[in-house]
Design a protein around this motif. Structure first.
Motif, PDB file in Angstrom:
ATOM      1  N   ARG A   1      41.151  28.594 -10.903  1.00 32.95           N
ATOM      2  CA  ARG A   1      41.963  28.814  -9.686  1.00 32.95           C
ATOM      3  C   ARG A   1      41.076  28.631  -8.234  1.00 32.95           C
ATOM      4  N   PHE A   2      39.774  28.667  -8.484  1.00 32.87           N
ATOM      5  CA  PHE A   2      38.825  28.507  -7.427  1.00 32.87           C
ATOM      6  C   PHE A   2      38.880  26.995  -6.953  1.00 32.87           C
ATOM      7  N   THR A   3      39.040  26.130  -7.951  1.00 30.00           N
ATOM      8  CA  THR A   3      39.399  24.784  -7.853  1.00 30.00           C
ATOM      9  C   THR A   3      40.496  24.387  -7.098  1.00 30.00           C
ATOM     10  N   MET A   4      41.568  25.042  -7.136  1.00 29.99           N
ATOM     11  CA  MET A   4      42.943  24.978  -6.482  1.00 29.99           C
ATOM     12  C   MET A   4      42.647  25.531  -5.082  1.00 29.99           C
ATOM     13  N   LEU A   5      41.832  26.524  -4.707  1.00 36.36           N
ATOM     14  CA  LEU A   5      41.850  27.450  -3.873  1.00 36.36           C
ATOM     15  C   LEU A   5      40.897  26.715  -2.710  1.00 36.36           C
ATOM     16  N   LEU A   6      39.775  25.976  -3.252  1.00 36.45           N
ATOM     17  CA  LEU A   6      38.692  25.787  -2.399  1.00 36.45           C
ATOM     18  C   LEU A   6      39.061  24.801  -1.121  1.00 36.45           C
ATOM     19  N   PRO A   7      40.152  23.894  -1.519  1.00 37.13           N
ATOM     20  CA  PRO A   7      40.522  22.818  -0.227  1.00 37.13           C
ATOM     21  C   PRO A   7      41.178  23.566   0.847  1.00 37.13           C
ATOM     22  N   ALA A   8      41.688  24.860   0.486  1.00 35.39           N
ATOM     23  CA  ALA A   8      42.655  25.304   1.562  1.00 35.39           C
ATOM     24  C   ALA A   8      41.824  25.751   2.751  1.00 35.39           C
ATOM     25  N   PRO A   9      40.534  26.682   2.647  1.00 37.54           N
ATOM     26  CA  PRO A   9      39.843  27.052   4.057  1.00 37.54           C
ATOM     27  C   PRO A   9      39.256  25.763   4.498  1.00 37.54           C
ATOM     28  N   VAL A  10      38.958  24.793   3.709  1.00 38.34           N
ATOM     29  CA  VAL A  10      38.460  23.267   4.488  1.00 38.34           C
ATOM     30  C   VAL A  10      39.604  22.865   5.183  1.00 38.34           C
ATOM     31  N   ALA A  11      40.609  22.803   4.626  1.00 38.99           N
ATOM     32  CA  ALA A  11      41.960  22.071   5.525  1.00 38.99           C
ATOM     33  C   ALA A  11      42.048  22.863   6.515  1.00 38.99           C
ATOM     34  N   LEU A  12      42.279  24.008   6.675  1.00 36.07           N
ATOM     35  CA  LEU A  12      42.579  25.027   7.792  1.00 36.07           C
ATOM     36  C   LEU A  12      41.569  24.831   8.685  1.00 36.07           C
ATOM     37  N   LEU A  13      40.147  24.787   8.443  1.00 39.88           N
ATOM     38  CA  LEU A  13      39.253  24.567   9.612  1.00 39.88           C
ATOM     39  C   LEU A  13      39.494  23.334  10.145  1.00 39.88           C
ATOM     40  N   ALA A  14      39.654  22.124   9.409  1.00 42.71           N
ATOM     41  CA  ALA A  14      40.163  20.687  10.204  1.00 42.71           C
ATOM     42  C   ALA A  14      41.101  20.761  10.824  1.00 42.71           C
ATOM     43  N   LEU A  15      42.178  21.524  10.549  1.00 45.80           N
ATOM     44  CA  LEU A  15      43.379  21.593  11.128  1.00 45.80           C
ATOM     45  C   LEU A  15      43.232  22.379  12.688  1.00 45.80           C
ATOM     46  N   LEU A  16      42.299  23.574  12.510  1.00 51.56           N
ATOM     47  CA  LEU A  16      42.075  24.031  13.866  1.00 51.56           C
ATOM     48  C   LEU A  16      41.033  23.205  15.004  1.00 51.56           C
ATOM     49  N   VAL A  17      40.179  22.385  14.518  1.00 55.20           N
ATOM     50  CA  VAL A  17      39.398  21.735  15.116  1.00 55.20           C
ATOM     51  C   VAL A  17      40.187  20.453  15.621  1.00 55.20           C
ATOM     52  N   GLY A  18      40.972  19.988  14.662  1.00 56.89           N
ATOM     53  CA  GLY A  18      41.705  18.673  15.069  1.00 56.89           C
ATOM     54  C   GLY A  18      42.800  18.936  16.102  1.00 56.89           C
ATOM     55  N   THR A  19      43.227  20.161  16.301  1.00 52.15           N
ATOM     56  CA  THR A  19      44.335  20.375  17.395  1.00 52.15           C
ATOM     57  C   THR A  19      43.337  20.369  18.725  1.00 52.15           C
ATOM     58  N   ARG A  20      42.224  20.419  18.562  1.00 53.95           N
ATOM     59  CA  ARG A  20      41.315  20.235  20.136  1.00 53.95           C
ATOM     60  C   ARG A  20      40.682  19.041  20.364  1.00 53.95           C
ATOM     61  N   LEU A  21      40.470  18.246  19.253  1.00 53.79           N
ATOM     62  CA  LEU A  21      39.708  17.099  19.298  1.00 53.79           C
ATOM     63  C   LEU A  21      40.488  16.024  18.899  1.00 53.79           C
ATOM     64  N   LEU A  22      41.554  15.905  18.273  1.00 52.06           N
ATOM     65  CA  LEU A  22      42.227  14.569  18.204  1.00 52.06           C
ATOM     66  C   LEU A  22      43.116  14.130  19.426  1.00 52.06           C
ATOM     67  N   PRO A  23      43.076  12.893  19.582  1.00 51.59           N
ATOM     68  CA  PRO A  23      43.764  12.170  20.904  1.00 51.59           C
ATOM     69  C   PRO A  23      45.091  12.232  20.582  1.00 51.59           C
ATOM     70  N   ARG A  24      45.713  12.506  21.860  1.00 54.67           N
ATOM     71  CA  ARG A  24      47.306  12.533  21.820  1.00 54.67           C
ATOM     72  C   ARG A  24      47.794  11.102  21.738  1.00 54.67           C
ATOM     73  N   SER A  25      48.908  10.913  20.795  1.00 58.35           N
ATOM     74  CA  SER A  25      49.364   9.428  20.915  1.00 58.35           C
ATOM     75  C   SER A  25      51.080   9.727  21.110  1.00 58.35           C
ATOM     76  N   GLU A  26      51.413   8.462  21.855  1.00 55.26           N
ATOM     77  CA  GLU A  26      52.810   8.497  22.256  1.00 55.26           C
ATOM     78  C   GLU A  26      53.570   7.848  21.196  1.00 55.26           C
ATOM     79  N   ARG A  27      54.820   8.603  21.032  1.00 54.42           N
ATOM     80  CA  ARG A  27      55.578   7.950  20.168  1.00 54.42           C
ATOM     81  C   ARG A  27      55.979   6.527  20.416  1.00 54.42           C
ATOM     82  N   GLU A  28      56.385   5.980  19.339  1.00 50.04           N
ATOM     83  CA  GLU A  28      57.026   4.553  19.759  1.00 50.04           C
ATOM     84  C   GLU A  28      58.419   4.823  20.303  1.00 50.04           C
ATOM     85  N   ARG A  29      58.372   4.159  21.773  1.00 53.00           N
ATOM     86  CA  ARG A  29      59.721   4.311  22.301  1.00 53.00           C
ATOM     87  C   ARG A  29      60.761   3.417  22.141  1.00 53.00           C
ATOM     88  N   ASP A  30      60.334   2.081  21.854  1.00 53.22           N
ATOM     89  CA  ASP A  30      61.441   1.179  21.917  1.00 53.22           C
ATOM     90  C   ASP A  30      61.407   0.571  20.257  1.00 53.22           C
TER      91      ASP A  30
END
Length: 505
Positions: free
Chosen positions: A186-215
């Motif tokens: 079960r630890f092999t399944m659970l290990l990615p969860a906190p790492v993904a959550l940390l990357a998500l939190l950091v990503g909300t602050r650092l990842l550049p915003r991109s426009e949707r394709e308009r046309d």
């Protein structure tokens, strides 16, 4: 494992721009952005390798048969390989940052679910959801890199770091799984969860915003349905074929259905004002060679890793951790070369490095045919791992750079999805072929010598796949006749001009 590039105003992978790239410095924020994207790639490879080693413990704890247990792996492949085309186009239409962050959040939740469930069907469902989420994070993450880093040395360095995270994640996953499984699978399944959550939190602050394709002219719903359904059925058929029989009525009818859906998909894409995959990109020789190179490269390595793992554990009697450490030199070599490969690509170009990489892979696979019941690690296994690691370090980043250079910014996600589809389908297809060959030579009595002899034909097939990839890549070294024009998608480029671009084919 993935990569990308972009140039505004151009739509062909052969297209080049004479305008200088804007100056971009490696600021802490830029490094942070790259690390977030690398984390998602790392988790993808980490998850696959950890689950593979933990399968026996999962089966014993949940009471799963071998046929059911394979779907813990195949469920992930099915979701991943089947939805990559849709994931890539969705990133272009809805925004790369938004798609990446949402999919990464789903990945974290599915990891948590997989570590808590008490039934096989629920575990398989969580694996399918993880594969589905990776089908969106992979092309979105790659296209964020190629739209953030300008084409040239800066992007090549970023992509070499990004792609080598797969090898590092895979190698670390083998080691982690050997250690964690001793406590609980079960630890092999659970290990990615906190790492993904940390990357998500950091990503909300650092990842550049991109426009949707308009046309974009509307959503290609028929293309999305046909593309996704054909990829899902293809991966499902390939995974099930060894058990059902390659010549069985069920398998043959499934392949016929896949072919019919792909034909219908092509017709729809040619007529759609906003296709899921703009087929014009495949008029480029470098693009086609990159796609086929990814197919054969990953296909050969997946088959090799599968057979070598069985050889070490079932024939030699090595533990999971011992096996992981045997593979470690290859992953370590790739990881250590991460920051250097970009400069090598700048100097020699992708075509030459892909050829050299395939040569190293083929030689490494051929060398491993010398193994016996009492191998000398330093004389056979270690040289093979170093050759394979060197081939991986040169080939995979180069394939990604070649596939994505010169592609319009609004099509980065689409090309990313196409490349990653080649990677996943290649891995599933050739693993099934290698498995079928080994099964056909299975001995009546499973003595160590007989089992090893049954593996050798599979190893030969692995080497042949690498040679096919080498032959395909060799065509990229031919210098075109100067002055002959090639029409690519909606733009025209003289091959002589394209040949002067160092990172192109």
């Amino acid at each position: 494992m993935h990569v990308h590039a972009s140039v505004r105003g151009m739509t062909s992978p052969l297209t080049t721009s004479t305008a200088p790239s804007p100056a971009v410095r490696w600021t802490p924020r830029l490094w942070g952005t790259l690390l977030v994207l690398c984390a998602a790639m790392f988790l993808d490879a980490l998850d696959v390798s950890m689950v593979g080693v933990a399968l026996p413990s999962i089966g014993a704890d949940l009471g799963l048969s071998t046929s059911t247990l394979q779907w813990v792996v195949s469920g992930y492949i099915l979701g991943y390989g089947g939805l990559l085309l849709l994931g890539g186009r969705t990133a272009d239409l809805l925004g790369r940052r938004q798609v990446f962050l949402v999919a990464l959040g789903v990945f974290a939740l599915a990891s948590l679910l997989g570590g808590l469930v008490d039934s096989g069907p629920l575990l398989i469902a969580s694996r399918f959801i993880k594969g589905l989420s990776a089908a969106f994070t992979a092309p979105a993450g790659l296209s964020i890199i190629t739209t953030t880093f300008p084409e040239g040395p800066l992007r090549n360095r970023a992509l070499s770091i990004y792609t080598t995270c797969a090898a590092a994640g895979y190698s670390m996953g083998l080691v982690f799984s050997g250690l964690l499984t001793e406590a609980s699978w079960r630890f092999t399944m659970l290990l990615p969860a906190p790492v993904a959550l940390l990357a998500l939190l950091v990503g909300t602050r650092l990842l550049p915003r991109s426009e949707r394709e308009r046309d974009h002219g509307g959503y290609d719903v028929p293309g999305a349905v046909l593309g996704t359904a054909s990829m899902l059925l293809l991966v499902f058929t390939v995974v099930e074929a060894p058990g059902a029989g390659w010549a069985s009525v069920r398998t043959l009818l499934s392949f016929v259905a896949v072919a019919l859906m792909l034909v219908a998909f092509v017709v729809v894409e040619l007529r759609s004002p906003s296709p899921l995959v703009r087929l014009g990109v495949l008029r480029s020789g470098p693009q086609v060679r990159a796609q086929l190179g990814a197919l054969t490269f990953v296909g050969s390595y997946t088959g090799f890793q599968f057979l070598v793992t069985l050889y070490m554990q079932q024939v030699l009697g090595w533990s999971a951790l011992h096996t992981a450490l045997a593979f470690l030199p290859a992953g370590a070599l790739v990881a250590l070369s991460a920051t250097k490969v970009g400069a090598v690509i700048d100097r020699f170009g992708t075509a030459r490095l892909i050829v050299v990489g395939f040569v190293l892979l083929a030689v490494g696979y051929a060398l491993f045919l010398r193994v016996d019941l009492h191998p000398v690690y330093a004389a056979v296994i270690l040289p093979t791992m170093l050759l394979v690691g060197s081939g991986f370090a040169l080939t995979f980043p180069s394939l990604n750079v070649q596939a994505t250079n010169g592609v319009d910014e609004h099509e980065q996600g689409m090309v990313s999805g196409l490349l990653n589809t080649s990677v996943q389908v290649g891995g599933a297809l050739f693993l099934a072929v290698v498995t079928a060959v080994v099964t056909a030579h299975a001995p009546a009595q499973a003595t160590p010598r007989a089992v090893l002899d049954s593996y050798r034909p599979g190893l030969v097939v692995v080497a042949v796949i690498a040679v096919v990839g080498l032959l395909l890549s060799l065509s990229g070294l031919r210098r075109p006749r100067r002055g002959r024009s090639v029409v690519v998608a909606r733009s025209t480029l003289k091959e002589a001009d394209a040949d002067r671009v160092p990172v192109r084919d």
